[in-house]
Design a protein around this motif. Structure first.
Motif, PDB file in Angstrom:
ATOM      1  N   VAL A 152      28.346 -21.116  -2.520  1.00 38.14           N
ATOM      2  CA  VAL A 152      27.290 -21.502  -3.576  1.00 38.14           C
ATOM      3  C   VAL A 152      25.828 -21.563  -3.094  1.00 38.14           C
ATOM      4  O   VAL A 152      24.979 -21.112  -3.691  1.00 38.14           O
ATOM      5  CB  VAL A 152      27.842 -23.061  -3.878  1.00 38.14           C
ATOM      6  CG1 VAL A 152      26.686 -23.594  -4.914  1.00 38.14           C
ATOM      7  CG2 VAL A 152      29.149 -22.947  -4.411  1.00 38.14           C
ATOM      8  N   LEU A 153      25.807 -22.110  -1.645  1.00 28.99           N
ATOM      9  CA  LEU A 153      24.404 -21.997  -1.178  1.00 28.99           C
ATOM     10  C   LEU A 153      23.773 -20.513  -1.030  1.00 28.99           C
ATOM     11  O   LEU A 153      22.507 -20.362  -1.351  1.00 28.99           O
ATOM     12  CB  LEU A 153      24.101 -22.712   0.351  1.00 28.99           C
ATOM     13  CG  LEU A 153      24.499 -24.179   0.141  1.00 28.99           C
ATOM     14  CD1 LEU A 153      24.346 -25.088   1.652  1.00 28.99           C
ATOM     15  CD2 LEU A 153      23.848 -24.910  -0.906  1.00 28.99           C
ATOM     16  N   ARG A 154      24.433 -19.852  -0.611  1.00 31.79           N
ATOM     17  CA  ARG A 154      23.898 -18.322  -0.552  1.00 31.79           C
ATOM     18  C   ARG A 154      23.691 -17.604  -1.861  1.00 31.79           C
ATOM     19  O   ARG A 154      22.569 -17.110  -1.946  1.00 31.79           O
ATOM     20  CB  ARG A 154      25.055 -17.521   0.308  1.00 31.79           C
ATOM     21  CG  ARG A 154      24.685 -15.982   0.512  1.00 31.79           C
ATOM     22  CD  ARG A 154      25.821 -15.155   0.836  1.00 31.79           C
ATOM     23  NE  ARG A 154      26.711 -15.125  -0.589  1.00 31.79           N
ATOM     24  CZ  ARG A 154      27.808 -14.569  -0.407  1.00 31.79           C
ATOM     25  NH1 ARG A 154      28.571 -14.006   0.651  1.00 31.79           N
ATOM     26  NH2 ARG A 154      28.626 -14.574  -1.246  1.00 31.79           N
ATOM     27  N   VAL A 201      22.494 -28.602  -2.754  1.00 24.89           N
ATOM     28  CA  VAL A 201      23.260 -29.496  -1.878  1.00 24.89           C
ATOM     29  C   VAL A 201      23.635 -30.626  -2.591  1.00 24.89           C
ATOM     30  O   VAL A 201      24.818 -31.163  -2.655  1.00 24.89           O
ATOM     31  CB  VAL A 201      22.275 -29.675  -0.445  1.00 24.89           C
ATOM     32  CG1 VAL A 201      23.172 -30.954   0.228  1.00 24.89           C
ATOM     33  CG2 VAL A 201      22.510 -28.601   0.291  1.00 24.89           C
ATOM     34  N   ARG A 202      22.549 -31.273  -3.480  1.00 27.88           N
ATOM     35  CA  ARG A 202      22.875 -32.401  -4.197  1.00 27.88           C
ATOM     36  C   ARG A 202      24.024 -31.864  -5.368  1.00 27.88           C
ATOM     37  O   ARG A 202      24.955 -32.837  -5.613  1.00 27.88           O
ATOM     38  CB  ARG A 202      21.702 -32.843  -4.945  1.00 27.88           C
ATOM     39  CG  ARG A 202      20.672 -33.698  -3.975  1.00 27.88           C
ATOM     40  CD  ARG A 202      19.691 -34.307  -4.738  1.00 27.88           C
ATOM     41  NE  ARG A 202      18.943 -33.477  -5.375  1.00 27.88           N
ATOM     42  CZ  ARG A 202      17.805 -32.728  -5.199  1.00 27.88           C
ATOM     43  NH1 ARG A 202      17.418 -33.313  -3.990  1.00 27.88           N
ATOM     44  NH2 ARG A 202      17.120 -32.313  -5.951  1.00 27.88           N
ATOM     45  N   GLY A 203      24.043 -30.849  -5.818  1.00 25.92           N
ATOM     46  CA  GLY A 203      24.763 -30.311  -6.886  1.00 25.92           C
ATOM     47  C   GLY A 203      26.347 -30.101  -6.157  1.00 25.92           C
ATOM     48  O   GLY A 203      27.392 -30.009  -7.034  1.00 25.92           O
ATOM     49  N   LEU A 204      26.450 -29.863  -5.084  1.00 24.71           N
ATOM     50  CA  LEU A 204      27.891 -29.838  -4.536  1.00 24.71           C
ATOM     51  C   LEU A 204      28.739 -31.212  -4.647  1.00 24.71           C
ATOM     52  O   LEU A 204      30.010 -31.253  -4.675  1.00 24.71           O
ATOM     53  CB  LEU A 204      28.031 -29.657  -2.988  1.00 24.71           C
ATOM     54  CG  LEU A 204      27.228 -28.042  -2.698  1.00 24.71           C
ATOM     55  CD1 LEU A 204      27.185 -28.015  -1.132  1.00 24.71           C
ATOM     56  CD2 LEU A 204      28.031 -26.996  -3.182  1.00 24.71           C
ATOM     57  N   GLY A 205      27.981 -32.238  -4.694  1.00 29.72           N
ATOM     58  CA  GLY A 205      28.763 -33.764  -5.169  1.00 29.72           C
ATOM     59  C   GLY A 205      29.522 -34.033  -3.641  1.00 29.72           C
ATOM     60  O   GLY A 205      30.533 -34.794  -3.846  1.00 29.72           O
ATOM     61  N   LEU A 206      29.071 -33.681  -2.635  1.00 32.76           N
ATOM     62  CA  LEU A 206      29.303 -34.178  -1.364  1.00 32.76           C
ATOM     63  C   LEU A 206      29.189 -35.569  -0.807  1.00 32.76           C
ATOM     64  O   LEU A 206      28.168 -36.189  -1.191  1.00 32.76           O
ATOM     65  CB  LEU A 206      29.134 -33.308  -0.153  1.00 32.76           C
ATOM     66  CG  LEU A 206      29.333 -31.775  -0.220  1.00 32.76           C
ATOM     67  CD1 LEU A 206      28.986 -31.168   0.955  1.00 32.76           C
ATOM     68  CD2 LEU A 206      30.768 -31.566  -0.359  1.00 32.76           C
ATOM     69  N   PRO A 209      26.204 -35.258   2.389  1.00 34.55           N
ATOM     70  CA  PRO A 209      25.374 -34.114   2.213  1.00 34.55           C
ATOM     71  C   PRO A 209      25.002 -33.721   3.512  1.00 34.55           C
ATOM     72  O   PRO A 209      24.129 -34.426   4.089  1.00 34.55           O
ATOM     73  CB  PRO A 209      24.209 -34.394   1.057  1.00 34.55           C
ATOM     74  CG  PRO A 209      24.804 -35.703   0.302  1.00 34.55           C
ATOM     75  CD  PRO A 209      25.427 -36.242   1.345  1.00 34.55           C
ATOM     76  N   PRO A 210      25.225 -32.260   3.652  1.00 35.08           N
ATOM     77  CA  PRO A 210      24.548 -31.820   5.074  1.00 35.08           C
ATOM     78  C   PRO A 210      23.106 -31.596   5.074  1.00 35.08           C
ATOM     79  O   PRO A 210      22.364 -31.380   4.023  1.00 35.08           O
ATOM     80  CB  PRO A 210      25.401 -30.655   5.208  1.00 35.08           C
ATOM     81  CG  PRO A 210      25.700 -30.148   3.790  1.00 35.08           C
ATOM     82  CD  PRO A 210      25.845 -31.445   3.135  1.00 35.08           C
ATOM     83  N   ALA A 211      22.277 -31.865   6.073  1.00 33.04           N
ATOM     84  CA  ALA A 211      21.011 -31.439   6.305  1.00 33.04           C
ATOM     85  C   ALA A 211      20.906 -29.834   6.338  1.00 33.04           C
ATOM     86  O   ALA A 211      21.845 -29.169   6.760  1.00 33.04           O
ATOM     87  CB  ALA A 211      20.415 -32.093   7.479  1.00 33.04           C
ATOM     88  N   VAL A 212      19.741 -29.473   5.446  1.00 32.44           N
ATOM     89  CA  VAL A 212      19.569 -27.686   5.418  1.00 32.44           C
ATOM     90  C   VAL A 212      18.502 -27.456   6.643  1.00 32.44           C
ATOM     91  O   VAL A 212      17.544 -28.085   6.658  1.00 32.44           O
ATOM     92  CB  VAL A 212      19.231 -27.595   4.050  1.00 32.44           C
ATOM     93  CG1 VAL A 212      18.895 -26.099   4.025  1.00 32.44           C
ATOM     94  CG2 VAL A 212      20.107 -28.020   3.100  1.00 32.44           C
ATOM     95  N   SER A 213      18.978 -26.757   7.573  1.00 33.47           N
ATOM     96  CA  SER A 213      18.271 -26.038   8.485  1.00 33.47           C
ATOM     97  C   SER A 213      17.648 -24.563   7.962  1.00 33.47           C
ATOM     98  O   SER A 213      18.751 -23.765   7.925  1.00 33.47           O
ATOM     99  CB  SER A 213      18.823 -25.817   9.959  1.00 33.47           C
ATOM    100  OG  SER A 213      18.079 -25.069  10.801  1.00 33.47           O
ATOM    101  N   LEU A 214      16.615 -24.471   7.615  1.00 30.02           N
ATOM    102  CA  LEU A 214      16.422 -23.146   6.976  1.00 30.02           C
ATOM    103  C   LEU A 214      15.336 -22.147   7.957  1.00 30.02           C
ATOM    104  O   LEU A 214      14.352 -22.656   8.383  1.00 30.02           O
ATOM    105  CB  LEU A 214      15.536 -23.461   5.513  1.00 30.02           C
ATOM    106  CG  LEU A 214      15.026 -22.200   4.950  1.00 30.02           C
ATOM    107  CD1 LEU A 214      16.026 -21.109   4.356  1.00 30.02           C
ATOM    108  CD2 LEU A 214      14.101 -22.621   3.705  1.00 30.02           C
ATOM    109  N   ARG A 215      15.556 -20.771   7.924  1.00 28.49           N
ATOM    110  CA  ARG A 215      14.744 -19.782   8.422  1.00 28.49           C
ATOM    111  C   ARG A 215      14.592 -18.654   7.724  1.00 28.49           C
ATOM    112  O   ARG A 215      15.533 -18.427   7.088  1.00 28.49           O
ATOM    113  CB  ARG A 215      15.285 -19.577  10.016  1.00 28.49           C
ATOM    114  CG  ARG A 215      14.918 -20.474  11.011  1.00 28.49           C
ATOM    115  CD  ARG A 215      15.424 -20.022  12.420  1.00 28.49           C
ATOM    116  NE  ARG A 215      15.406 -21.137  13.601  1.00 28.49           N
ATOM    117  CZ  ARG A 215      15.760 -20.833  14.529  1.00 28.49           C
ATOM    118  NH1 ARG A 215      16.201 -19.942  15.065  1.00 28.49           N
ATOM    119  NH2 ARG A 215      15.708 -21.760  15.577  1.00 28.49           N
TER     120      ARG A 215
END
Length: 223
Positions: A152-154, A201-206, A209-215
């Motif tokens: 989903v994130l990808r 991430v909010r839409g996943l409904g976890l 919610p995990p923190a996002v590490s972006l590069r």
């Protein structure tokens, strides 16, 4: 005999069609906005416990074989037969070897390691690849597989203009996103990805919610 025609059928005549004057523009329906409904959470979502079927099956088979061998030997001795050779050797070794012997220490270490492993399996929930979701109903528990969350994130990251490819590695507490951008400024792409991934991430409904590490990097260069 001649055939009469009306003036509208005469050669070169044209029929004028009614012209509809455009009226004032009517406001169309508002565009649908992506909005995640804020559903209140009921209770605490805990991790899912694994059934541990494989370790339990292995332990059960080993215990069954060992208990069966000892039971057979005890019954044989009670019926007047001699004890099996391996049991006599084992009894002699245990009686003659000192406690600081190498093989005794190795056997004790292996037994302790197996016992700690079984305790670890019994006290930990397992199923690390299933992420618990927020509980919105007292009788319903739901979980999301890590691979599905990463997909989903990808997919959401690929919707951002300028993103050529994206790779997501989902963990229990962190999601590592690596994206390649080929024509836009990296800062602009990173800003867009931050907003899109936060919404995803909010839409996943976890429940956590995990923190996002972006590069973000250019193709052919390491992030």
């Amino acid at each position: 005999m001649s055939e009469s025609r009306g003036p509208e059928a005469a050669e070169g005549s044209t029929r004028r069609l009614p012209v509809v004057e455009p009226g004032p523009e009517q406001p169309g329906p508002p565009a649908a906005e992506k909005h995640v409904p804020d559903v209140p959470e009921i209770g605490t979502a805990h991790r899912f416990w694994s059934a541990r079927r494989v370790p339990a099956g292995i332990v059960a088979v080993l215990v069954l074989l060992l208990a069966g061998a000892f039971l057979y030997d005890v019954v044989a001795v009670r019926t007047g037969r001699d004890a099996l050779g391996w049991r006599r050797d084992l009894a002699r070794q245990l009686a003659e070897r000192p406690l600081d012997d190498t093989w005794v220490l190795v056997g004790a270490g292996v037994a302790a390691a197996l016992g700690l492993w079984l305790l670890l399996l019994a006290l930990t929930p397992g199923l690390r690849r299933v992420l618990p979701m927020r509980r919105t109903h007292p009788d319903v528990r739901a979980g999301l597989h890590r691979d599905a969350a990463a997909t989903v994130l990808r997919d959401r990251a690929m919707e951002v203009a300028g993103v050529q490819s994206a790779r997501v590695r989902m963990r229990r507490r962190k999601a590592r996103v690596r994206a390649l951008s080929h024509f836009r400024e990296l800062d602009d792409v990173r800003a867009d990805l931050d907003g899109v991934l936060d919404d995803a991430v909010r839409g996943l409904g976890l429940a956590r919610p995990p923190a996002v590490s972006l590069r973000v990097a250019r193709p052919g260069r390491k992030g």
